[in-house]
Design a protein around this motif. Structure first.
Motif, mmCIF file in Angstrom:
data_model
loop_
_atom_site.group_PDB
_atom_site.id
_atom_site.type_symbol
_atom_site.label_atom_id
_atom_site.label_comp_id
_atom_site.label_asym_id
_atom_site.label_seq_id
_atom_site.Cartn_x
_atom_site.Cartn_y
_atom_site.Cartn_z
ATOM 1 N N ASP A 117 0.832 -1.208 0.000
ATOM 2 C CA ASP A 117 0.000 0.000 0.000
ATOM 3 C C ASP A 117 0.866 1.257 0.000
ATOM 4 O OD1 ASP A 117 -2.311 -1.500 -0.008
ATOM 5 O OD2 ASP A 117 -2.670 -1.308 2.149
ATOM 6 N N GLU A 118 1.916 1.252 0.791
ATOM 7 C CA GLU A 118 2.819 2.402 0.835
ATOM 8 C C GLU A 118 3.586 2.571 -0.474
ATOM 9 O OE1 GLU A 118 5.003 1.983 4.600
ATOM 10 O OE2 GLU A 118 3.096 1.173 5.322
ATOM 11 N N ILE A 119 3.920 1.465 -1.123
ATOM 12 C CA ILE A 119 4.607 1.530 -2.419
ATOM 13 C C ILE A 119 3.684 2.165 -3.458
ATOM 14 C CG2 ILE A 119 5.539 0.128 -4.322
ATOM 15 C CD1 ILE A 119 6.574 -1.830 -2.122
ATOM 16 N N VAL A 120 2.421 1.769 -3.454
ATOM 17 C CA VAL A 120 1.450 2.343 -4.404
ATOM 18 C C VAL A 120 1.272 3.833 -4.144
ATOM 19 C CG1 VAL A 120 -0.984 2.352 -5.096
ATOM 20 C CG2 VAL A 120 0.232 0.191 -4.864
ATOM 21 N N ILE A 121 1.168 4.216 -2.880
ATOM 22 C CA ILE A 121 0.989 5.632 -2.553
ATOM 23 C C ILE A 121 2.190 6.444 -3.024
ATOM 24 C CG2 ILE A 121 0.917 7.272 -0.614
ATOM 25 C CD1 ILE A 121 -0.822 5.105 0.847
ATOM 26 N N ARG A 122 3.377 5.924 -2.828
ATOM 27 C CA ARG A 122 4.576 6.682 -3.178
ATOM 28 C C ARG A 122 4.813 6.763 -4.679
ATOM 29 N NH1 ARG A 122 10.218 6.635 -0.051
ATOM 30 N NH2 ARG A 122 8.787 7.170 1.593
ATOM 31 N N TRP A 123 4.613 5.667 -5.414
ATOM 32 C CA TRP A 123 4.989 5.644 -6.831
ATOM 33 C C TRP A 123 3.878 5.308 -7.808
ATOM 34 C CZ3 TRP A 123 8.567 2.968 -3.475
ATOM 35 C CH2 TRP A 123 9.750 3.664 -3.271
ATOM 36 N N GLY B 294 0.590 6.418 -8.323
ATOM 37 C CA GLY B 294 -0.574 7.266 -8.578
ATOM 38 C C GLY B 294 -0.957 7.296 -10.051
ATOM 39 N N GLY B 295 -2.258 7.317 -10.330
ATOM 40 C CA GLY B 295 -2.758 7.457 -11.689
ATOM 41 C C GLY B 295 -2.829 6.178 -12.494
ATOM 42 N N LEU B 296 -2.534 5.039 -11.902
ATOM 43 C CA LEU B 296 -2.611 3.775 -12.630
ATOM 44 C C LEU B 296 -3.990 3.156 -12.469
ATOM 45 C CD1 LEU B 296 0.773 2.114 -11.600
ATOM 46 C CD2 LEU B 296 0.222 3.086 -13.819
ATOM 47 N N GLY B 297 -4.482 2.512 -13.511
ATOM 48 C CA GLY B 297 -5.720 1.757 -13.408
ATOM 49 C C GLY B 297 -5.490 0.495 -12.590
ATOM 50 N N GLU B 298 -6.572 -0.158 -12.187
ATOM 51 C CA GLU B 298 -6.450 -1.333 -11.308
ATOM 52 C C GLU B 298 -5.637 -2.472 -11.924
ATOM 53 O OE1 GLU B 298 -7.210 -1.645 -8.052
ATOM 54 O OE2 GLU B 298 -7.606 0.491 -8.267
ATOM 55 N N LYS B 299 -5.872 -2.802 -13.205
ATOM 56 C CA LYS B 299 -5.117 -3.886 -13.840
ATOM 57 C C LYS B 299 -3.643 -3.522 -13.966
ATOM 58 C CE LYS B 299 -8.426 -6.430 -16.596
ATOM 59 N NZ LYS B 299 -8.779 -6.867 -17.945
ATOM 60 N N ALA B 300 -3.395 -2.307 -14.424
ATOM 61 C CA ALA B 300 -2.014 -1.864 -14.587
ATOM 62 C C ALA B 300 -1.320 -1.777 -13.232
ATOM 63 C CB ALA B 300 -1.975 -0.509 -15.290
ATOM 64 N N ALA C 159 -1.769 -3.592 -10.508
ATOM 65 C CA ALA C 159 -1.389 -4.906 -9.991
ATOM 66 C C ALA C 159 -0.091 -5.389 -10.640
ATOM 67 C CB ALA C 159 -2.513 -5.919 -10.221
ATOM 68 N N GLN C 160 0.010 -5.269 -11.947
ATOM 69 C CA GLN C 160 1.215 -5.682 -12.664
ATOM 70 C C GLN C 160 2.406 -4.810 -12.279
ATOM 71 O OE1 GLN C 160 1.823 -8.342 -14.472
ATOM 72 N NE2 GLN C 160 3.919 -7.725 -14.884
ATOM 73 N N TRP C 161 2.163 -3.514 -12.250
ATOM 74 C CA TRP C 161 3.217 -2.570 -11.896
ATOM 75 C C TRP C 161 3.742 -2.848 -10.483
ATOM 76 C CZ3 TRP C 161 3.131 0.863 -7.852
ATOM 77 C CH2 TRP C 161 4.170 1.777 -7.812
ATOM 78 N N LEU C 162 2.832 -3.079 -9.539
ATOM 79 C CA LEU C 162 3.206 -3.320 -8.152
ATOM 80 C C LEU C 162 4.052 -4.582 -8.023
ATOM 81 C CD1 LEU C 162 2.986 -2.414 -5.243
ATOM 82 C CD2 LEU C 162 0.845 -3.662 -5.071
ATOM 83 N N HIS C 163 3.663 -5.623 -8.751
ATOM 84 C CA HIS C 163 4.443 -6.861 -8.742
ATOM 85 C C HIS C 163 5.862 -6.594 -9.247
ATOM 86 C CE1 HIS C 163 5.580 -11.033 -9.271
ATOM 87 N NE2 HIS C 163 5.912 -10.737 -10.518
ATOM 88 N N GLU C 164 5.989 -5.879 -10.355
ATOM 89 C CA GLU C 164 7.308 -5.600 -10.931
ATOM 90 C C GLU C 164 8.149 -4.705 -10.020
ATOM 91 O OE1 GLU C 164 6.579 -4.049 -14.838
ATOM 92 O OE2 GLU C 164 5.703 -5.937 -15.532
ATOM 93 N N MET C 165 7.517 -3.711 -9.414
ATOM 94 C CA MET C 165 8.225 -2.786 -8.522
ATOM 95 C C MET C 165 8.771 -3.534 -7.308
ATOM 96 S SD MET C 165 8.972 0.473 -7.904
ATOM 97 C CE MET C 165 7.814 1.720 -8.352
ATOM 98 N N THR C 166 7.944 -4.348 -6.673
ATOM 99 C CA THR C 166 8.372 -5.115 -5.495
ATOM 100 C C THR C 166 9.469 -6.102 -5.884
ATOM 101 O OG1 THR C 166 6.145 -4.896 -4.578
ATOM 102 C CG2 THR C 166 7.559 -6.552 -3.597
#
Length: 138
Positions: free
Chosen positions: A71-77, A79-85, A87-94
């Motif tokens: 949740d903190e990763i999403v808040i920091r980096w 913003g502005g992504l759709g739900e599908k994007a 989820a994929q983005w979060l997986h790659e970032m982590t």
């Protein structure tokens, strides 16, 4: 590997704690374990193990703890992504933060990991740091 200031310096602004084990006052006394705040003013003594100190180790979290910080990763980096994007983005970032070589991590990733006391240098596996048991506190 030996614990040095380069392993600890990035964590110091974020309230790093360490476990200090000292000898008792007398030979028959048990060792004394104490959790201390590590600051720039006492880091030299921590690393040099002065006086009756047997062992000093920083208290850190494993990289797998990043999964609990999504949740903190999403808040920091994120913003502005759709739900599908997202989820994929979060997986790659982590994944990038967990498995990239330390010297190839972006500065803002390193800063985020230090803020959350994530073991960037593999100190826990090397026996140079203690794994944080409390998942809530710092």
């Amino acid at each position: 590997m030996e614990l040095t200031i380069k392993h600890l310096a990035a964590y110091l602004p974020y309230g790093l704690k360490g476990l200090k084990i000292s000898k008792g006052n007398f030979k028959t006394d048990p060792n004394i374990e104490e959790i201390i705040d590590l600051t720039i003013s006492d880091i030299g003594a921590f690393l040099k193990k002065r006086y009756h100190v047997i062992s000093c180790k920083p208290i850190l979290r494993r990289k797998s703890y990043l999964n609990k910080l999504q949740d903190e990763i999403v808040i920091r980096w994120g913003g502005g992504l759709g739900e599908k994007a997202k989820a994929q983005w979060l997986h790659e970032m982590t994944f990038d933060m967990m498995y990239s070589a330390t010297n190839s991590l972006r500065y803002d990733f390193v800063e985020f990991m230090c803020e959350n006391h994530i073991d960037i240098f593999g100190l826990i596996d090397s026996g140079l740091a203690i794994e944080m048991e409390d998942s809530h506190g710092r």
